[in-house]
Design a protein around this motif. Structure first.
Motif, PDB file in Angstrom:
ATOM      1  N   ILE A   1     -97.151  13.068  11.934  1.00 36.85           N
ATOM      2  CA  ILE A   1     -97.584  11.909  12.710  1.00 36.85           C
ATOM      3  C   ILE A   1     -99.025  12.100  13.173  1.00 36.85           C
ATOM      4  N   LYS A   2     -99.382  13.327  13.535  1.00 37.31           N
ATOM      5  CA  LYS A   2    -100.750  13.614  13.974  1.00 37.31           C
ATOM      6  C   LYS A   2    -101.736  13.422  12.842  1.00 37.31           C
ATOM      7  N   GLN A   3    -101.367  13.835  11.624  1.00 30.77           N
ATOM      8  CA  GLN A   3    -102.260  13.706  10.480  1.00 30.77           C
ATOM      9  C   GLN A   3    -102.369  12.250  10.012  1.00 30.77           C
ATOM     10  N   MET A   4    -101.254  11.519   9.987  1.00 29.41           N
ATOM     11  CA  MET A   4    -101.248  10.167   9.438  1.00 29.41           C
ATOM     12  C   MET A   4    -101.738   9.121  10.442  1.00 29.41           C
ATOM     13  N   PHE A   5    -101.352   9.262  11.697  1.00 26.10           N
ATOM     14  CA  PHE A   5    -101.647   8.222  12.682  1.00 26.10           C
ATOM     15  C   PHE A   5    -102.653   8.661  13.748  1.00 26.10           C
ATOM     16  N   LYS A   6    -103.189   9.882  13.597  1.00 25.33           N
ATOM     17  CA  LYS A   6    -104.252  10.371  14.483  1.00 25.33           C
ATOM     18  C   LYS A   6    -103.826  10.361  15.948  1.00 25.33           C
ATOM     19  N   VAL A   7    -102.624  10.836  16.217  1.00 22.71           N
ATOM     20  CA  VAL A   7    -102.144  10.894  17.586  1.00 22.71           C
ATOM     21  C   VAL A   7    -101.359  12.186  17.773  1.00 22.71           C
ATOM     22  N   ASP A   8    -101.591  12.870  18.875  1.00 17.43           N
ATOM     23  CA  ASP A   8    -100.913  14.132  19.174  1.00 17.43           C
ATOM     24  C   ASP A   8     -99.805  13.867  20.183  1.00 17.43           C
ATOM     25  N   LEU A   9     -98.567  13.957  19.707  1.00 17.33           N
ATOM     26  CA  LEU A   9     -97.436  13.682  20.590  1.00 17.33           C
ATOM     27  C   LEU A   9     -97.241  14.777  21.632  1.00 17.33           C
ATOM     28  N   ASN A  10     -97.686  15.960  21.353  1.00 13.31           N
ATOM     29  CA  ASN A  10     -97.534  17.051  22.326  1.00 13.31           C
ATOM     30  C   ASN A  10     -98.370  16.826  23.584  1.00 13.31           C
ATOM     31  N   SER A  11     -99.455  16.100  23.449  1.00 11.23           N
ATOM     32  CA  SER A  11    -100.322  15.831  24.599  1.00 11.23           C
ATOM     33  C   SER A  11    -100.231  14.393  25.080  1.00 11.23           C
TER      34      SER A  11
END
Length: 268
Positions: A33-43
């Motif tokens: 998700i971080k690579q495809m949608f440029k969002v870090d769910l952990n933060s």
């Protein structure tokens, strides 16, 4: 660069992730998700909560670090399973849920409809929203015992008129004879009232002519006949579509002149 923002931005990201999983029916890890949608769910805890609370996303099968698409109808992956699901579900399933069961479910359902194996009925949710419910055409969910079928076949209603049916219901005690008699009396009174009204109207018309002075009875009678004819002509003229013709105008003038002449003669 990681994407971040307010509620509107997070809603768009959630929609993109859901649509991607719906199309692929695969899974997405936090890193993907971080690579495809440029969002870090952990933060981004707010976005993570929205994803985990979404009714079309499953976060439990991946140990909490993976998201998968969660259709309304699960464990259905081909046309045969889709038909069995419809066959075993009562009272029907919404079409949109069936078409979302697996990739290709929309085409598989249409094949079942064309083959007349299922029935589609429109269901109005609200004033502007309509849905379609899919039912099985033949089902073995409900069965009827043979003795009940035979008993149903023996039931006959030979009564052709309302009176005969009322008499039969009185004999078996379903309705009282008193209520039937009251109903019949009301019917008779209604018919008698209609006859009396008709007779009274005719009598009043005759009485009006008789009460006129003897030397002008004929004049008044002709005036009354002329007025009746004119009134009927006017009623027929109202029913004529389009503008009045010269013929209509001439007839009206003739009757009006006749009425004036008769009225003048009556006054003399």
């Amino acid at each position: 660069m990681p994407r971040s923002g307010g509620a509107a931005q997070q809603t768009r990201i959630v929609r993109e992730i859901v649509n991607h999983l719906k199309k692929t029916r695969g899974s997405l890890s936090f890193n993907e998700i971080k690579q495809m949608f440029k969002v870090d769910l952990n933060s981004n805890s707010d976005l993570l909560v929205k994803l985990r609370n979404h009714r079309r996303l499953d976060n439990e099968r991946g140990g909490g670090n993976t998201f998968m698409y969660n259709p309304e109808i699960s464990q259905v992956g081909n046309k045969e399973q889709l038909q069995n699901k419809i066959q075993c579900t009562w009272p029907g399933i919404e079409r949109e849920h069936l078409e979302d069961a697996f990739i290709g479910a929309k085409e598989a359902l249409q094949d079942l409809i064309d083959e007349k194996k299922v029935l589609v009925i429109s269901n109005k949710k609200s004033a502007n929203i309509k849905s379609e419910i899919v039912f099985p055409i033949s089902t073995s969910i409900f069965t009827v015992d043979q003795d009940i079928k035979e008993m149903w076949g023996k039931v006959k209603i030979p009564y052709k008129t309302e009176t005969e049916l009322e008499q039969a219901l009185v004999r078996i005690g379903q309705i009282s004879a008193k209520s039937v008699n009251q109903k019949n009396d009301a019917r008779a009174k209604t018919r008698g009232l209609k006859r009396k009204v008709k007779v009274n109207l005719d009598s009043q018309a005759l009485l009006l002519i008789i009460l006129l002075s003897p030397h002008s009875v004929i004049c008044h009678l002709w005036s009354w006949i002329a007025f009746s004819i004119l009134k009927k002509k006017q009623e027929r003229r109202k029913k004529v579509k389009g503008p009045l013709t010269n013929e209509h105008m001439m007839k009206n003038v003739e009757y009006s002149s006749w009425m004036q002449a008769m009225t003048k003669g009556r006054r003399k």
